[in-house]
Design an enzyme around this catalytic site. Structure first.
Site, PDB file in Angstrom:
ATOM      1  N   ARG A   1       0.853  -1.184   0.000  1.00 44.07           N
ATOM      2  CA  ARG A   1       0.000   0.000   0.000  1.00 44.07           C
ATOM      3  C   ARG A   1       0.886   1.229   0.000  1.00 44.07           C
ATOM      4  NH1 ARG A   1      -4.780   1.990   1.483  1.00 44.07           N
ATOM      5  NH2 ARG A   1      -5.620  -0.101   1.680  1.00 44.07           N
ATOM      6  N   HIS A   2       0.580   2.169  -0.882  1.00 45.34           N
ATOM      7  CA  HIS A   2       1.366   3.399  -0.929  1.00 45.34           C
ATOM      8  C   HIS A   2       0.924   4.334   0.186  1.00 45.34           C
ATOM      9  CE1 HIS A   2       3.376   6.974  -2.448  1.00 45.34           C
ATOM     10  NE2 HIS A   2       4.028   6.199  -3.307  1.00 45.34           N
ATOM     11  N   PRO A   3       1.882   4.977   0.879  1.00 48.81           N
ATOM     12  CA  PRO A   3       1.498   5.823   2.008  1.00 48.81           C
ATOM     13  C   PRO A   3       0.885   7.158   1.622  1.00 48.81           C
ATOM     14  CG  PRO A   3       3.866   5.911   1.688  1.00 48.81           C
ATOM     15  CD  PRO A   3       3.347   4.854   0.767  1.00 48.81           C
TER      16      PRO A   3
END
Length: 342
Positions: free
Chosen positions: A243-245
């Site tokens: 998951r990209h922050p």
């Protein structure tokens, strides 16, 4: 990637670095990665190894490449090996005769070791003015690294020191990135720097010094997380997994089979995802999802919508929809899937 001169006959392709001589006093991964790419482009690379019957210690890492070390085979293809004892005057003389004809010198021995053996880069450039020298260390020169300059450094140590392992793991336990990214990034930076230096030699007739480190290479990659930390005192959240922050939706979701990871980079793509795949064309007008910043703030709600839609159809149908509507996606592969990838 390979580059050949387009004007050359098909039967005699001219490689970009043909005629360039590289001498490498190297071991492990970072320097060999750099010089292997120079060899790929046609340079002649002479790898200096210890005259003890063992050579580069990376030869002993494993036996997975048909009985040879996978690491060694990966980053030493296309080179010539020359065992030398740099304390032996005859071997020293031989190496100097080679360096007199060389274009590039690359070394990543322990800090100060090459200089103590009489092959420090400053002295070599004085002796051979057209020589490009490239020194690779763990943390940088004495001037740049201070008390760290003579510390031993290997890939996972630098992942930890740079903060990368903290970003990669759970909040309560940092994790090593699955490949040797400190070594690889440093080797890539060195490769690019050597190419720039060779252009400079062509223009000026004089060599130059390249000095880089595993830490400085990862530090460059950590610029965006550092900006986050300097802005809010916390930095990006960790423990996200796939998951990209700071970009949403850019994450892996369950399907009727193996997970699928999607990446939405702009508002047009988000609208296409909503209308074409999720079947909810009104979502982009919902204030919770109207911008990337808003989607990051309400990612939990968005995840539930996406997850429900992905599980409502079989995986093949889902992939067909993603392809039809030009949504960037990737299958979450293990080594089996990677080995069979087209």
């Amino acid at each position: 990637p390979r580059c050949f001169a387009s004007a050359a006959p098909a039967t005699a392709k001219l490689q970009p670095l043909e005629g360039v001589l590289v001498v490498a006093l190297e071991q492990a991964i970072a320097a060999p990665y750099c010089t292997s790419r120079l060899a790929d482009a046609g340079a002649r690379v002479i790898k200096i190894e210890r005259k003890d019957g063992k050579g580069d210690f990376a030869r002993g890492y494993d036996r997975f490449a048909q009985g040879l070390s996978s690491y060694f085979v990966w980053v030493n293809r296309g080179k010539e090996s020359l065992p030398l004892d740099l304390k032996d005057p005859e071997d020293q003389s031989l190496l100097h005769r080679i360096l007199a004809r060389a274009d590039v010198w690359v070394q990543n021995m322990a800090p100060g070791a090459a200089a103590r053996a009489g092959f420090g880069s400053d002295e070599l450039r004085r002796r051979y003015p057209k020589l490009v020298t490239c020194d690779i260390s763990g943390y940088g020169s004495k001037e740049a690294a201070g008390s760290y300059w003579d510390m031993k450094a290997y890939d996972m140590l630098v992942q930890a020191e740079s903060g990368l392992s903290a970003l990669s793991g759970r909040p309560d336990w940092p994790t090593r990135v699955g490949v040797s990214v400190a070594d690889i990034s440093c080797g890539m930076f060195c490769h690019a720097s050597v190419l720039e230096a060779l252009i400079q030699v062509q223009r000026t007739g004089r060599g130059c010094a390249i000095d880089t480190s595993l830490f400085s290479s990862l530090a460059d990659w950590m610029t965006v997380p550092l900006f986050h930390y300097e802005a809010d005192g916390r930095g990006p959240a960790v423990g996200h997994g796939l998951r990209h922050p700071s970009v949403q939706p850019y994450a892996a979701y369950e399907t009727s089979g193996d997970p699928i990871l999607i990446s939405i980079q702009n508002e047009r793509e988000f609208a296409d995802l909503c209308s074409g795949v999720l079947g909810q064309p009104e979502l982009p007008t919902d204030e919770r999802f109207a911008s990337n910043v808003a989607r990051c703030q309400h990612s939990e709600a968005l995840d539930k919508i996406i997850q429900a839609a992905f599980l409502s159809v079989d995986r093949d149908t889902l992939i067909a929809k993603l392809r039809q509507h030009r949504i960037a996606y990737g299958e979450v592969n293990g080594m089996r899937g990677f080995s069979q990838h087209p």
